[in-house]
Scaffold this active site. Structure first.
Site, PDB file in Angstrom:
ATOM      1  N   LYS A 116      36.300 122.576  76.296  1.00  0.00           N
ATOM      2  CA  LYS A 116      35.145 122.685  75.371  1.00  0.00           C
ATOM      3  C   LYS A 116      34.889 124.668  75.602  1.00  0.00           C
ATOM      4  O   LYS A 116      34.550 124.933  74.508  1.00  0.00           O
ATOM      5  CB  LYS A 116      33.938 121.674  74.669  1.00  0.00           C
ATOM      6  CG  LYS A 116      33.966 120.623  74.365  1.00  0.00           C
ATOM      7  CD  LYS A 116      33.044 119.629  73.693  1.00  0.00           C
ATOM      8  CE  LYS A 116      33.618 118.540  73.252  1.00  0.00           C
ATOM      9  NZ  LYS A 116      34.274 117.599  73.553  1.00  0.00           N
ATOM     10  N   GLU A 200      24.644 123.897  72.704  1.00  0.00           N
ATOM     11  CA  GLU A 200      24.196 125.025  71.651  1.00  0.00           C
ATOM     12  C   GLU A 200      23.056 124.273  70.832  1.00  0.00           C
ATOM     13  O   GLU A 200      22.792 123.613  70.976  1.00  0.00           O
ATOM     14  CB  GLU A 200      25.387 124.103  70.765  1.00  0.00           C
ATOM     15  CG  GLU A 200      27.389 124.632  71.508  1.00  0.00           C
ATOM     16  CD  GLU A 200      28.539 123.689  70.175  1.00  0.00           C
ATOM     17  OE1 GLU A 200      29.457 124.746  70.845  1.00  0.00           O
ATOM     18  OE2 GLU A 200      27.962 122.785  69.609  1.00  0.00           O
ATOM     19  N   HIS A 235      26.796 110.283  67.608  1.00  0.00           N
ATOM     20  CA  HIS A 235      27.839 110.502  67.153  1.00  0.00           C
ATOM     21  C   HIS A 235      29.482 109.588  67.320  1.00  0.00           C
ATOM     22  O   HIS A 235      30.241 110.395  67.383  1.00  0.00           O
ATOM     23  CB  HIS A 235      27.737 111.544  68.836  1.00  0.00           C
ATOM     24  CG  HIS A 235      26.120 112.086  69.017  1.00  0.00           C
ATOM     25  ND1 HIS A 235      26.409 112.802  68.273  1.00  0.00           N
ATOM     26  CD2 HIS A 235      25.195 112.139  70.411  1.00  0.00           C
ATOM     27  CE1 HIS A 235      25.040 113.528  68.632  1.00  0.00           C
ATOM     28  NE2 HIS A 235      24.560 112.689  70.019  1.00  0.00           N
ATOM     29  N   ARG A 292      44.727 116.221  69.576  1.00  0.00           N
ATOM     30  CA  ARG A 292      45.532 114.594  69.008  1.00  0.00           C
ATOM     31  C   ARG A 292      45.341 113.631  67.170  1.00  0.00           C
ATOM     32  O   ARG A 292      44.889 114.729  67.063  1.00  0.00           O
ATOM     33  CB  ARG A 292      45.439 113.310  69.590  1.00  0.00           C
ATOM     34  CG  ARG A 292      43.799 113.244  69.092  1.00  0.00           C
ATOM     35  CD  ARG A 292      42.555 112.287  70.855  1.00  0.00           C
ATOM     36  NE  ARG A 292      41.709 111.974  70.520  1.00  0.00           N
ATOM     37  CZ  ARG A 292      40.420 111.819  69.605  1.00  0.00           C
ATOM     38  NH1 ARG A 292      41.114 111.168  68.453  1.00  0.00           N
ATOM     39  NH2 ARG A 292      39.582 111.973  69.662  1.00  0.00           N
TER      40      ARG A 292
END
Length: 668
Positions: A116, A200, A235, A292
């Protein structure tokens, strides 16, 4: 196109790929573990090869075994599905070295988006908007903590190699940072073998909107519009829809162009999903790119009329994209609901067990089920607890949502606790119907949804008890007839001299043990039921696992099933608003008492760590140990002020659901 394809996955995605391969006349090869010997995907495939033990590390994640299976079967290509090896650059490289086509992006693209932190740098260079944050290699805790303070709380900790909500924590204040970081690192290491973190800014109230992209090896790239995946818990996406509500044509084009730009920045090839956070202002920020096929791809197929697995096969075999951007259009609206084995009333804990009953809604071009589970299958501790995906289409959002609610009401699963009823509540929510939602929707509405469900159960409680009594009496009567149809002693009809016949029923109803009295007519049909001094008039019969009844002047027709795993001859009644579990119980069962001071495992799993020393005083709610099950960590907390007298398991040990984990002594 290929002659044969090995599917290096299991469950519904393996079945989904096999169906497309069968339609195209391509030979399919399944792989399986000890836990999957009798699985649906194994039965559907043209061939199947055993990999190893039930643990994914001994089977589906063992690269050597998967490559060997592909060579043994003569497969031209490997389709990785999603999860397991689908985003594993090392596996992709091994396929290339073995001369087997990996149906997915090239190694470089997986590596670029698999980290990431690296993906953020690439997206910044490509001009894709990013959230403020830190994506560097230095993982010193003080640096991460200072970065979080500079950004401003709340912040999001996220595993650099992560996905699916694993290794992710929302941190609301600095006091939570150390514990959250330790937990996220542990979870990331277990899931991905990499505990690197990024930090973040956490947006409050955004929507999660993702764009389906497709690229080929000839330089072509398109997007197949967007999906809204804002309804999440932990999540993990729960209900997805396409297209996203409140999208203007301009915003759709801007986001779609940014997604294709992101894919081309890494020389992408194949199916991919670029995920964004969308603020009310219309500003959007890059989150990550999944290299994917996504679990929620069917909603895109529903609104575009395209088979994305077929697209994958065509692109992987060297062909061009089947359509260009101008040939793609949105038709109608689609929803997908993920049906999990989980207890929504108990913090969404994953559940295990045998699926005793599996009744599908009426299927059509507008109602689709993707599942690798059927009646008789076990939901094990080894894999993700998703049972199925229910996908519906309608000409507009309102009609599609109405169809979703109806299909959910007709989808009956017995033997294992599921989130189906919770999904019904979400689909019926006025705020969701009015497009008033964001990624915090479930958390902010959870208490209301639970209280509404409890109120509905209370309202229907006496009716449902009476219906349960009718089912039990019908089953008892049929068993007595089977035992000896000629013997009067086999009858359980409660005859009394000069009074209506009655029979006392002892029943386990949900969590309660109750007594009720059933009263009969002269023909032995049920007349009424006395419950806590209240008379409920009821008549009816049972046939083909359906109860047909009239209760206090209103007619009902509900399905029910026998739950074979129950020690008390359990049943589940699927009413209009609840799944009602009940059983006839012995007298001794009514007096069973819980043992005080015991804390038990909520399900099968592994002890991760013991968080306190025995004898140390702790406050109520203090985490005592962490256990991991079904890819998620669960904390066991102190029920009261006191101390742990003794732990019965050490870190790393396996425990069975219900096992006593520790002895806790309350503060005197």
């Amino acid at each position: 196109m290929f002659n044969s394809v090995l599917i290096a996955n299991r469950g519904e995605i393996a079945c989904r790929v096999i169906r497309t391969l069968r339609r195209l006349g391509i030979r399919s090869i399944a792989v399986y573990s000890d836990a999957d010997r009798n699985a649906l995907h194994v039965e559907m495939a043209d061939d199947a090869i055993y990999l190893g033990g039930a643990a994914a590390s001994e089977s589906y994640l063992d690269v050597d075994k998967v490559i060997a299976a592909a060579k043994q079967s003569g497969a031209d290509a490997i389709h990785p599905g999603y999860g397991f090896l689908s985003e594993n650059a090392g596996f992709c490289q091994r396929c290339d070295e073995a001369g087997i086509v990996f149906i997915g992006p090239p190694v470089g693209a997986i590596e670029a988006m698999g980290s990431k932190s690296m993906s953020k740098r690439i997206m910044a260079e490509a001009g894709v908007p990013l959230l403020p944050g830190y994506h560097g290699d230095d993982q010193d805790e003080a640096l991460l903590r200072n970065t979080a303070a500079d950004i401003g709380y709340p912040v999001l900790l996220k595993a650099s190699a992560g996905g699916g909500g694993k290794g992710m924590r929302i941190i609301w204040s600095e006091s939570e940072f150390s514990d959250a970081l330790a937990g996220a690192k542990r979870e990331a290491t277990k899931a991905f073998g990499d505990d690197k973190m990024l930090v973040e800014k956490y947006l409050t109230g955004p929507r999660h909107v993702e764009v389906q992209v497709f690229c080929d090896s000839h330089g072509n790239g398109v997007h197949l519009f967007e999906r809204d995946c804002s309804l999440q818990r932990r999540h993990q996406k729960v209900i997805e829809e396409a297209p996203a509500p409140k999208m203007t044509d301009t915003l759709r084009q801007t986001m779609g162009d940014a997604a294709v730009q992101a894919a081309k920045a890494i020389n992408y090839c194949g199916a991919g999903t670029v995920e964004f956070l969308l603020a009310d202002s219309g500003e959007f920020y890059f989150m990550e790119m999944n290299t994917r096929l996504q679990v929620e791809h069917p909603v895109t197929e529903m609104i575009t009329g395209q088979d994305l697995v077929e697209w994958q096969l065509q692109v992987a075999s060297g062909g061009e994209l089947p359509k260009n951007q101008e040939q793609l259009a949105i038709n109608g609206h689609a929803f997908e609901a993920r049906i999990y084995a989980e207890d929504t009333d108990n913090q969404f804990l994953p559940q295990t067990g045998r699926v005793d009953h599996f009744q599908l809604p009426e299927l059509s071009d507008h109602v689709r089920i993707d599942s690798g589970v059927r009646a008789g299958d076990d939901i094990s501790v080894y894999y993700d607890p998703m049972i199925a995906k229910l996908v519906v289409w309608g000409p507009d959002r309102r009609s599609a949502l109405r169809r979703l609610g109806k299909a959910l009401s007709e989808y009956h699963i017995g033997g294992v606790t599921t989130n189906r009823r919770f999904l019904q509540q979400l689909a019926a929510s006025e705020d969701f119907a009015a497009e008033q939602f964001d990624t915090g929707f479930i958390d902010s509405h959870l208490e209301t949804l639970h209280s509404e469900a409890a109120a509905q159960r209370d309202t229907d409680r006496q009716r449902d008890m009476a219906l349960a009594a009718l089912v039990l009496l019908s089953e008892q009567h049929s068993h007595s007839l089977d035992a000896n149809t000629a013997s009067p002693w086999a009858s359980q009809f409660g005859w009394r001299l000069n009074a209506p016949a009655q029979q006392t029923l002892r029943m386990h109803f949900g969590e309660d043990a109750i007594n009720l009295v059933a009263e009969f007519n002269r023909d032995e049909s049920l007349s009424c039921v006395y419950i806590d001094g209240i008379t409920v008039n009821i008549s009816g019969h049972c046939a083909d696992n359906t109860v047909f009844a009239e209760v206090d002047g209103r007619r009902y027709q509900f399905a029910y099933c026998r739950e074979a795993g129950s020690e008390q001859d359990g049943y589940c009644l699927f009413t209009d608003r609840a799944d009602v579990k009940f059983s006839a119980v012995d007298v001794d069962f009514l007096h069973a008492e819980d043992s005080a001071g015991e804390l038990t495992a909520p399900m099968n799993g592994t002890i991760v760590s013991l968080l306190v020393e025995p004898g140390t005083a702790v406050k109520k709610g203090t985490p005592l140990l962490v256990m991991e099950a079904m890819k998620m960590e669960h904390s066991i907390a102190a029920p009261e002020d006191g101390a742990v007298a003794e732990f019965f398991f050490a870190a790393g040990q396996l425990v069975e659901g219900g096992a006593e984990l520790l002895r806790f002594e309350e503060q005197s």
